[in-house]
Each structure stands twice: as structure tokens, then as C-alpha cells.
Motif scaffolding. Sequence first.
Motif, PDB file in Angstrom:
ATOM      1  N   ASP A  81       0.798  -0.723  -0.018  1.00 55.91           N
ATOM      2  CA  ASP A  81      -0.308   0.120   0.244  1.00 55.91           C
ATOM      3  C   ASP A  81       1.122   1.333   0.328  1.00 55.91           C
ATOM      4  O   ASP A  81       1.545   1.762   1.146  1.00 55.91           O
ATOM      5  CB  ASP A  81      -0.641  -0.010   1.501  1.00 55.91           C
ATOM      6  CG  ASP A  81      -1.988   1.404   0.882  1.00 55.91           C
ATOM      7  OD1 ASP A  81      -1.494   2.021   0.362  1.00 55.91           O
ATOM      8  OD2 ASP A  81      -2.508   2.018   2.717  1.00 55.91           O
ATOM      9  N   PHE A  82       1.491   1.429  -1.377  1.00 57.24           N
ATOM     10  CA  PHE A  82       2.092   3.258  -1.212  1.00 57.24           C
ATOM     11  C   PHE A  82       1.612   4.181  -0.864  1.00 57.24           C
ATOM     12  O   PHE A  82       2.228   5.007  -0.353  1.00 57.24           O
ATOM     13  CB  PHE A  82       2.831   3.208  -2.985  1.00 57.24           C
ATOM     14  CG  PHE A  82       3.533   1.730  -3.075  1.00 57.24           C
ATOM     15  CD1 PHE A  82       4.187   2.515  -3.314  1.00 57.24           C
ATOM     16  CD2 PHE A  82       2.559   1.127  -3.735  1.00 57.24           C
ATOM     17  CE1 PHE A  82       5.143   1.386  -3.762  1.00 57.24           C
ATOM     18  CE2 PHE A  82       3.398   0.164  -4.764  1.00 57.24           C
ATOM     19  CZ  PHE A  82       4.771   0.455  -4.388  1.00 57.24           C
ATOM     20  N   SER A  83      -0.001   4.427   0.426  1.00 55.82           N
ATOM     21  CA  SER A  83       0.070   5.291   0.730  1.00 55.82           C
ATOM     22  C   SER A  83       0.312   5.269   2.749  1.00 55.82           C
ATOM     23  O   SER A  83      -0.008   5.962   3.118  1.00 55.82           O
ATOM     24  CB  SER A  83      -1.631   5.618   0.464  1.00 55.82           C
ATOM     25  OG  SER A  83      -2.283   4.280   1.689  1.00 55.82           O
ATOM     26  N   ALA A  84       0.846   3.916   2.666  1.00 59.55           N
ATOM     27  CA  ALA A  84       0.933   3.787   3.812  1.00 59.55           C
ATOM     28  C   ALA A  84       3.020   4.324   4.327  1.00 59.55           C
ATOM     29  O   ALA A  84       4.154   4.606   3.116  1.00 59.55           O
ATOM     30  CB  ALA A  84       0.995   2.250   4.545  1.00 59.55           C
ATOM     31  N   LEU A  85       2.886   5.341   5.443  1.00 61.05           N
ATOM     32  CA  LEU A  85       4.557   5.570   5.953  1.00 61.05           C
ATOM     33  C   LEU A  85       5.285   5.000   5.883  1.00 61.05           C
ATOM     34  O   LEU A  85       6.287   4.818   5.327  1.00 61.05           O
ATOM     35  CB  LEU A  85       4.052   6.236   7.104  1.00 61.05           C
ATOM     36  CG  LEU A  85       5.461   7.048   7.738  1.00 61.05           C
ATOM     37  CD1 LEU A  85       5.487   8.418   6.906  1.00 61.05           C
ATOM     38  CD2 LEU A  85       5.186   7.771   8.550  1.00 61.05           C
ATOM     39  N   SER A 140      10.089  -0.256  10.096  1.00 56.26           N
ATOM     40  CA  SER A 140       9.133   0.104   9.198  1.00 56.26           C
ATOM     41  C   SER A 140       8.225  -1.385   8.499  1.00 56.26           C
ATOM     42  O   SER A 140       7.104  -1.332   8.250  1.00 56.26           O
ATOM     43  CB  SER A 140       9.821   0.560   7.896  1.00 56.26           C
ATOM     44  OG  SER A 140      11.166   1.601   8.463  1.00 56.26           O
ATOM     45  N   VAL A 141       8.932  -2.268   8.751  1.00 64.82           N
ATOM     46  CA  VAL A 141       8.433  -3.594   7.809  1.00 64.82           C
ATOM     47  C   VAL A 141       7.787  -4.228   8.864  1.00 64.82           C
ATOM     48  O   VAL A 141       6.276  -4.836   8.313  1.00 64.82           O
ATOM     49  CB  VAL A 141       9.247  -4.444   6.712  1.00 64.82           C
ATOM     50  CG1 VAL A 141       8.918  -6.144   6.542  1.00 64.82           C
ATOM     51  CG2 VAL A 141       9.855  -3.629   5.732  1.00 64.82           C
ATOM     52  N   VAL A 142       7.655  -4.443   9.742  1.00 64.76           N
ATOM     53  CA  VAL A 142       7.159  -5.646  10.768  1.00 64.76           C
ATOM     54  C   VAL A 142       6.185  -4.594  11.487  1.00 64.76           C
ATOM     55  O   VAL A 142       5.181  -5.057  12.206  1.00 64.76           O
ATOM     56  CB  VAL A 142       7.845  -5.953  12.298  1.00 64.76           C
ATOM     57  CG1 VAL A 142       7.566  -6.544  13.066  1.00 64.76           C
ATOM     58  CG2 VAL A 142       9.429  -6.737  10.841  1.00 64.76           C
ATOM     59  N   VAL A 143       6.119  -3.691  12.475  1.00 68.37           N
ATOM     60  CA  VAL A 143       5.890  -2.784  13.465  1.00 68.37           C
ATOM     61  C   VAL A 143       4.696  -2.189  11.846  1.00 68.37           C
ATOM     62  O   VAL A 143       3.838  -1.920  12.381  1.00 68.37           O
ATOM     63  CB  VAL A 143       6.317  -1.178  13.515  1.00 68.37           C
ATOM     64  CG1 VAL A 143       5.540  -0.720  14.117  1.00 68.37           C
ATOM     65  CG2 VAL A 143       7.446  -2.209  14.943  1.00 68.37           C
ATOM     66  N   LYS A 144       5.277  -1.721  10.896  1.00 64.49           N
ATOM     67  CA  LYS A 144       4.112  -1.091   8.997  1.00 64.49           C
ATOM     68  C   LYS A 144       3.795   0.150  10.286  1.00 64.49           C
ATOM     69  O   LYS A 144       2.587   0.602   9.590  1.00 64.49           O
ATOM     70  CB  LYS A 144       3.567  -1.750   8.738  1.00 64.49           C
ATOM     71  CG  LYS A 144       3.854  -3.287   8.440  1.00 64.49           C
ATOM     72  CD  LYS A 144       2.389  -3.454   7.700  1.00 64.49           C
ATOM     73  CE  LYS A 144       2.979  -4.865   6.991  1.00 64.49           C
ATOM     74  NZ  LYS A 144       4.383  -4.973   6.201  1.00 64.49           N
ATOM     75  N   PHE A 145       4.253   1.505  10.603  1.00 57.14           N
ATOM     76  CA  PHE A 145       4.340   2.834  11.301  1.00 57.14           C
ATOM     77  C   PHE A 145       3.361   3.731  10.150  1.00 57.14           C
ATOM     78  O   PHE A 145       4.948   3.252   9.080  1.00 57.14           O
ATOM     79  CB  PHE A 145       4.923   3.369  12.137  1.00 57.14           C
ATOM     80  CG  PHE A 145       6.402   3.008  12.624  1.00 57.14           C
ATOM     81  CD1 PHE A 145       6.418   1.774  12.792  1.00 57.14           C
ATOM     82  CD2 PHE A 145       7.136   4.169  11.465  1.00 57.14           C
ATOM     83  CE1 PHE A 145       8.073   2.017  12.689  1.00 57.14           C
ATOM     84  CE2 PHE A 145       8.409   3.923  11.326  1.00 57.14           C
ATOM     85  CZ  PHE A 145       9.221   2.793  12.150  1.00 57.14           C
TER      86      PHE A 145
END
Length: 145
Positions: A81-85, A140-145
Motif C-alpha cells: 500500500d503505497f499510501s502507507a508511511l 518499518s516492515v514489521v510494525v508498519k508505522f
Amino acid sequence: MLSDWYLWIKAFHIMAVIAWMAGLFYLPRLFVYHVERSGSDEPVATLKIMETKLLRVIMNPAMIASWVLGLLLVSVPGAVDFSALWVWLKLVGILSMTGFHMWLARERRLLAEGGHAVSGRQYRMMNEVPTLLMVLIVLSVVVKF
């Protein structure tokens, strides 16, 4: 269809990243040994060979495989999802890691030519860069903040 191969691509991507990271951790340490032996009676020829082979045989192919496999993963519909930080933070980390790789390649060439502008202590400090980038990427990948 690419999505049928997603888990295989992901597995090989992880393996390539591990190999790349191993090189990113080890090459600056070799530079420390190289710089600290320059000008002494201890030969640095073996270190030059080790540095060159590590970069050309392990790190460069692993970096290329990481990029190619990562781009394949991103191209799977619905995978990202390219809208995700977190996606953009990971991208910054990957680009920074690639830049660090290129810096290491340049430093290897300078050391092979007999020159260097960085001290052993500075190479020791630079050895922490891949760790910091790894933390950013994994969180970034695991927590996906």
C-alpha cells in the motif's frame, strides 16, 4: 502469475538481504584492519584480496538480487500500500543502504590504490551505519508505522 511465486520470491529476497548485510557489516571491519596496518611491517595484500572478493563476489550480487527480488515483490498486485508511511521509510532505508554500499566500494578502491582519508576509528563508527539502517527497515516492515 507472479503472485503464485510471491513466497518463493520473498524467501530468496530475505536470503539475499542477509548476505548483503553480512558484507555491509564485515567490509568496514576489514577497512579498520587495513588502515591500522598501513605503513607497518604487516602486509595488507591479503586484506586487499579479501576486501575485493567480499565486495565483488558476495556484496554486489547480493545487493542486486535484493533489489531485483524486492522490486518483484512490490510489483505483485495488492502486496504494498503505497499510501502507507512504512513503505516510504523502508525505501529511504534501502536507498541509504545502497548509498553506503557505494561509499564502501569507493573506499575499497582508494585503499587498494594506497590512499585513504578515513581513520580506523572512523571506519569503526561507520560500521554502525548498516545496523541503524537495518533497524529502520525492519521496524518499518514489521510494525508498519
